[in-house]
Design a protein around this motif. Structure first.
Motif, mmCIF file in Angstrom:
data_model
loop_
_atom_site.group_PDB
_atom_site.id
_atom_site.type_symbol
_atom_site.label_atom_id
_atom_site.label_comp_id
_atom_site.label_asym_id
_atom_site.label_seq_id
_atom_site.Cartn_x
_atom_site.Cartn_y
_atom_site.Cartn_z
ATOM 1 N N ALA A 260 38.301 79.646 57.549
ATOM 2 C CA ALA A 260 37.223 78.873 58.167
ATOM 3 C C ALA A 260 37.470 78.740 59.665
ATOM 4 O O ALA A 260 38.589 78.472 60.110
ATOM 5 C CB ALA A 260 37.145 77.493 57.523
ATOM 6 N N LEU A 261 36.416 78.934 60.436
ATOM 7 C CA LEU A 261 36.528 78.831 61.896
ATOM 8 C C LEU A 261 36.566 77.376 62.362
ATOM 9 O O LEU A 261 37.039 77.094 63.460
ATOM 10 C CB LEU A 261 35.369 79.569 62.559
ATOM 11 C CG LEU A 261 35.334 81.091 62.333
ATOM 12 C CD1 LEU A 261 34.124 81.707 63.024
ATOM 13 C CD2 LEU A 261 36.614 81.726 62.846
ATOM 14 N N ILE A 262 36.033 76.476 61.549
ATOM 15 C CA ILE A 262 36.038 75.053 61.898
ATOM 16 C C ILE A 262 36.671 74.292 60.738
ATOM 17 O O ILE A 262 36.147 74.282 59.624
ATOM 18 C CB ILE A 262 34.614 74.536 62.163
ATOM 19 C CG1 ILE A 262 33.988 75.286 63.343
ATOM 20 C CG2 ILE A 262 34.625 73.035 62.441
ATOM 21 C CD1 ILE A 262 32.572 74.882 63.655
ATOM 22 N N SER A 263 37.782 73.651 60.989
ATOM 23 C CA SER A 263 38.507 72.919 59.951
ATOM 24 C C SER A 263 37.912 71.529 59.756
ATOM 25 O O SER A 263 37.125 71.047 60.580
ATOM 26 C CB SER A 263 39.985 72.792 60.333
ATOM 27 O OG SER A 263 40.117 71.986 61.502
ATOM 28 N N GLU A 264 38.321 70.866 58.654
ATOM 29 C CA GLU A 264 37.877 69.492 58.416
ATOM 30 C C GLU A 264 38.400 68.569 59.511
ATOM 31 O O GLU A 264 37.720 67.616 59.904
ATOM 32 C CB GLU A 264 38.371 69.005 57.043
ATOM 33 C CG GLU A 264 37.679 69.618 55.851
ATOM 34 C CD GLU A 264 38.209 71.002 55.501
ATOM 35 O OE1 GLU A 264 39.265 71.397 56.065
ATOM 36 O OE2 GLU A 264 37.590 71.696 54.673
ATOM 37 N N ARG A 265 39.588 68.842 60.001
ATOM 38 C CA ARG A 265 40.147 68.025 61.092
ATOM 39 C C ARG A 265 39.274 68.109 62.332
ATOM 40 O O ARG A 265 38.966 67.081 62.963
ATOM 41 C CB ARG A 265 41.571 68.496 61.402
ATOM 42 C CG ARG A 265 42.274 67.724 62.512
ATOM 43 C CD ARG A 265 43.756 68.099 62.556
ATOM 44 N NE ARG A 265 43.933 69.520 62.782
ATOM 45 C CZ ARG A 265 44.075 70.080 63.992
ATOM 46 N NH1 ARG A 265 44.066 69.309 65.083
ATOM 47 N NH2 ARG A 265 44.260 71.375 64.125
ATOM 48 N N ALA A 266 38.860 69.308 62.693
ATOM 49 C CA ALA A 266 37.992 69.476 63.854
ATOM 50 C C ALA A 266 36.624 68.855 63.605
ATOM 51 O O ALA A 266 36.043 68.201 64.493
ATOM 52 C CB ALA A 266 37.853 70.960 64.192
ATOM 53 N N LEU A 267 36.092 69.043 62.403
ATOM 54 C CA LEU A 267 34.780 68.507 62.073
ATOM 55 C C LEU A 267 34.756 66.992 62.188
ATOM 56 O O LEU A 267 33.864 66.414 62.844
ATOM 57 C CB LEU A 267 34.397 68.936 60.655
ATOM 58 C CG LEU A 267 33.053 68.411 60.139
ATOM 59 C CD1 LEU A 267 31.915 69.205 60.741
ATOM 60 C CD2 LEU A 267 32.993 68.466 58.619
ATOM 61 N N LEU A 268 35.718 66.313 61.580
ATOM 62 C CA LEU A 268 35.748 64.855 61.606
ATOM 63 C C LEU A 268 36.038 64.328 63.006
ATOM 64 O O LEU A 268 35.500 63.288 63.406
ATOM 65 C CB LEU A 268 36.788 64.346 60.608
ATOM 66 C CG LEU A 268 36.491 64.662 59.136
ATOM 67 C CD1 LEU A 268 37.658 64.255 58.252
ATOM 68 C CD2 LEU A 268 35.221 63.958 58.688
ATOM 69 N N THR A 269 36.873 65.027 63.747
ATOM 70 C CA THR A 269 37.127 64.627 65.134
ATOM 71 C C THR A 269 35.847 64.709 65.948
ATOM 72 O O THR A 269 35.528 63.800 66.737
ATOM 73 C CB THR A 269 38.204 65.521 65.766
ATOM 74 O OG1 THR A 269 39.417 65.420 65.007
ATOM 75 C CG2 THR A 269 38.479 65.113 67.206
ATOM 76 N N GLY A 270 35.094 65.791 65.772
ATOM 77 C CA GLY A 270 33.833 65.937 66.483
ATOM 78 C C GLY A 270 32.833 64.848 66.126
ATOM 79 O O GLY A 270 32.133 64.319 67.003
#
Length: 664
Positions: A74-84
C-alpha cells in the motif's frame, strides 16, 4: 482517453488562464500550504500513542485466510492516513477524502513525507489531473481498507437501492460479523479518547482519582437523507414486484442500517436483534430524521460540582442506530470510560436511561461496573414503590397496588421503597409523598426540602455491608447505638445518647407489625432497591446541585460538538463517506481534536488566571518601578518608600510667642 491525453489536449491553458494562476487551478481554487513538520510529527506521535496501529495489524491477521500471493504494498499506510485526518481536524477542515488527497499531494514537506512513508508528488502543472486522480484513488483505497476492518454493516453504498434490494441486504446481514466489527470500532474510538485524556498535564489528571460521568445521545445525520420503515417494507417490496420494470422503480434509500431519530415525542429502546419499528407518521414527519445516534460520556465532578478543577472532556463515545440498544450502549460507555484508569463513581443521565430501562439491561450491568446512578424519576415511580400495608382494612395482607405501581413494586419485610431509600413503615405519609405533592403543586419548594430532610431520619440503617451474594442487613431506625427516631414498638437502647428525635406517631404504627418491626435486623437483597438507588438522596440540595451540573455538562458538550464551528459532527456535509463505520472513524478524529482543544484552552485559561492573580495581589507584592522606589514622582505625587511627604510633617512644638521654637 487516458488522463495523460486529456492533459496534453489542454496544454493551451498553460498560456491562457486569464487572471487565474496555475497553483489555483491545481488546487481547484484553494491555496496549498505546506504543513509545519513539527505539527505533522506531533499528530503522528499521537496516532502511535493510541496503540491502534498494532491492533489494526492484529485485525488484519485475524481476517486473513491463509497465505496470500503477495502484491504491491500500500502506498498510504494507516499511520499516514490517521495522521492526515488529525491534521485536517486541527486545521478545522472538512473531513473529505479530496482534502486529504490535497494534503498528501501538496501539503507535506520532504521530511514529513519521509516520516509518514509517502512518496514525493509531482508538482508540475502538465499532468496534474492524472497525478491528482492517482493520489485520490490511493487515499480512497487506504480509507476503505481501514473501514472494512471495522464496518459493522458492510454493503454497497454507491447507488440508491430499491426496497427489494434493501430487503435483500437486511436478510443477508451477518450478525456475528456485526458484533465483531462493532467491538473493533468501539475499541478504535476508545483508544483515541484515552490518548487525549493522558495528554493532560499530570497535575490535572491527578486532581481527583474518581471518575464521574454524564452521558447522553445526540443525533448524527447520514450523507443521504432518505430512509424507510420496517413496518411498510414488505408492502413496498410487493408493490415493486407488480411494477416489475427496473427503470420505473422509484429510487429508495442508500444505507439500509440507519434509522429514524425521534426529535420530539416518546422514544423506544429495542433490544439487539429486534427490528426497529419507529417510523414517521404522515402528519408528524417533521419530528423524524434519518441517521445514527452518537453516544457520548463526559467527565463531571461530584466532589465539587459546578467548579472547573479539570477540563470537561469526552471520556467515551460510540455510534449506534436510533431506538436500538440504548441501554447497552450506555453500559459500553461506562466500560470504555473506566479504561482511563480512574475509580468509577457517579453516572448521571436523563429519564431516557435510568428511568425507562429494565434493571437487567442497565442498572445491574452499571452496578457491576462500579457506577452509581444519578437521575430524575418518572412521575409514575414517585412515592411508595412497595411493602405498603392496607392500613384501612387492618389486615396483615398487602394492599392493592395503586395506579402508580408497576412490576418493580413488591412487599419486602414491611419496609417502604421510596425514591432510592428503604423506610420504616411508620414514616408519616406526608414525608413519603413529598415528591409527588411537590410535582403536583400541593406544596412549595421550601416545604418539600424540609420534608425530604425530615424523612431521612426514618430511613432504615445499614447494619452490615453487603456480602458476596448481594444481601445486606438493615434494621429499624429506632434501634442501634445511634437511633434516629423513636417508636412505640421499640425502646431506645440504653447505649443511645438521650436527645430529641422524630417519633413514629401511634396512628402510623402498623396494625400487624411485619418483620422489620419485630426482628433486630432483616436481610435485604441489594438488587431489590437497585432499580431506584442513587448516589445522592433524591430531591436533596446535593442531588439537585450535581444533577444540574451533570446535565449542563453533557448538553454543553453536545452543543459545542454540533455547532457549525470546528467539529460540527451532526452535519454530514463534513463527512461524506457513507456508512456508520466510516462515520465513527471520522467522528473519532473530530472528538480527538475536540478534547485536545479543550485541554489547551483549559491550560491557557489557568495561565491567564494565575497571571491575573499576580497583578491584582497585595500592593506590597507587586513590582515597584525604580523611579517610584528611589525618587519623588511629581506626576503621580508619590515618594520613595519610607519618605514622608513634606506637607505631612508635623511642626515642632511652639512657645506661642511667635518666636522660634524652644529647644527642649
Amino acid at each position: 482517453m487516458s488522463a495523460g491525453d486529456i492533459d496534453h489536449a489542454f496544454t493551451w491553458l498553460n498560456s491562457d488562464l486569464g487572471g487565474i494562476t496555475q497553483d489555483e487551478v491545481m488546487g481547484r481554487g484553494r491555496i496549498h500550504q505546506v504543513i509545519d513538520h513539527n505539527t505533522v510529527a506531533l499528530m503522528e506521535q499521537r496516532v502511535r500513542k493510541t496503540g491502534v496501529l498494532e491492533r489494526i495489524e492484529e485485525w488484519k491477521a485475524e481476517d486473513s485466510h491463509g497465505v496470500g500471493i503477495g502484491g504491491r504494498p500500500a502506498l498510504i499506510s494507516e499511520r499516514a492516513l490517521l495522521t492526515g485526518l488529525l491534521i485536517l481536524a486541527k486545521q478545522g477542515e472538512a473531513m473529505h477524502l479530496t482534502l486529504l488527497t490535497a494534503l498528501f499531494q501538496h501539503g507535506l514537506g520532504d521530511e514529513s513525507r519521509e516520516l509518514l512513508g509517502l512518496e514525493r508528488s509531482s508538482n508540475a502543472f502538465i499532468g496534474h489531473i492524472g497525478e491528482t486522480k492517482r493520489w485520490y484513488h490511493n487515499v480512497h483505497r487506504a480509507f476503505h481498507r481501514l473501514n472494512d476492518l471495522m464496518d459493522p454493516f458492510p454493503q454497497e453504498r454507491r447507488h440508491s437501492k430499491t426496497y427489494t434490494e434493501i430487503q435483500a441486504i437486511l436478510a443477508a446481514h451477518d450478525r456475528e460479523l456485526e458484533e465483531k466489527h462493532k467491538a473493533r470500532l468501539d475499541e478504535f474510538t476508545r483508544r483515541f479518547v484515552v490518548m487525549t485524556f493522558h495528554e493532560q498535564p499530570r497535575h490535572i489528571r491527578r486532581i481527583s482519582s474518581k471518575l464521574d460521568i454524564s452521558f447522553d445521545q445526540t443525533y448524527l445525520s447520514t450523507p443521504t437523507k432518505k430512509g424507510y420503515s420496517h413496518k411498510t417494507l414488505a408492502a413496498r417490496v410487493a408493490k415493486e414486484k407488480k411494477i416489475g420494470v427496473q427503470g420505473l422503480l422509484t429510487p429508495g434509500p442508500v444505507d439500509a442500517h440507519a434509522g429514524w431519530h425521534v426529535k420530539a415525542g416518546e422514544r423506544t429502546d429495542y433490544t439487539k436483534g429486534q427490528a426497529d419499528q419507529t417510523a414517521p407518521e404522515a402528519k408528524t414527519s417533521t419530528n423524524y430524521s434519518w441517521g445514527w445516534m452518537g453516544n457520548l460520556a463526559t467527565r463531571t465532578d461530584s466532589e465539587a460540582p459546578g467548579t472547573s478543577r479539570f477540563p470537561s472532556l469526552i471520556v467515551a463515545a460510540t455510534l449506534s442506530r436510533p431506538n436500538v440498544a440504548v441501554a447497552e450502549e450506555a453500559v459500553s460507555l461506562m466500560r470504555a470510560a473506566k479504561t482511563i484508569g480512574l475509580t468509577p463513581g457517579v453516572a448521571d443521565a436523563d429519564k431516557q436511561y435510568w428511568a425507562n430501562s429494565l434493571q437487567e439491561r442497565l442498572h445491574d450491568p452499571a452496578f457491576a461496573e462500579g457506577f452509581t446512578p444519578s437521575t430524575d424519576y418518572r412521575v409514575d415511580r414517585l412515592g411508595i414503590r412497595g411493602g405498603e400495608k392496607d392500613s384501612t382494612s387492618k389486615k396483615g395482607t398487602t394492599g392493592k397496588k395503586d395506579a402508580t405501581d408497576n412490576e418493580d413494586a413488591t412487599d419486602k419485610n414491611g419496609a417502604y421503597f421510596v425514591e432510592g431509600g428503604v423506610y420504616c413503615p411508620g414514616t408519616p405519609k406526608p414525608l413519603l409523598n413529598a415528591t409527588k405533592d411537590s410535582v403536583s403543586g400541593l406544596i412549595d419548594t421550601e416545604t418539600y426540602r424540609a420534608r425530604i430532610k425530615e424523612r431521612k431520619a426514618f430511613e432504615l440503617h445499614q447494619k452490615e455491608k453487603p456480602n458476596e451474594n448481594g444481601r445486606t442487613m438493615l434494621r429499624c431506625p429506632a434501634l442501634g447505638p445511634s437511633p434516629t427516631v423513636t417508636c412505640p414498638i421499640r425502646e431506645l437502647m440504653k447505649t443511645a445518647t438521650p436527645k430529641a428525635r422524630p417519633g413514629v406517631h401511634p396512628d402510623d404504627v402498623p396494625y400487624f407489625p411485619d418483620t422489620i418491626c419485630i426482628k433486630q435486623s432483616v436481610a435485604f437483597n441489594t438488587a431489590d432497591f437497585r432499580r431506584q438507588a442513587q448516589a445522592f438522596d433524591f430531591g436533596s440540595p446535593e442531588w439537585e446541585e450535581f444533577h444540574t451540573h451533570a446535565r449542563n455538562s453533557i448538553e454543553s458538550i453536545n452543543q459545542q460538538l454540533k455547532s457549525g464551528g470546528t467539529e460540527d459532527i451532526e452535519s454530514a456535509n463534513r463527512r461524506r463517506v457513507r456508512g456508520m463505520g466510516a462515520a465513527q472513524i471520522i467522528i473519532t478524529i473530530l472528538i480527538t481534536n475536540f478534547n485536545i482543544r479543550k485541554i489547551a484552552a483549559f491550560v491557557s485559561d489557568k495561565i491567564k488566571a494565575d497571571a491575573k492573580a499576580l497583578t491584582t495581589g497585595p500592593a506590597a507584592e507587586r513590582t515597584v518601578r525604580r523611579r517610584d522606589r528611589e525618587w519623588h514622582n511629581p506626576y503621580t505625587d508619590t515618594y520613595p518608600a519610607g519618605v514622608v511627604r513634606p506637607d505631612k510633617v508635623k511642626p515642632a512644638p511652639s512657645d506661642e510667642t511667635g518666636g522660634p521654637p524652644r529647644r527642649t
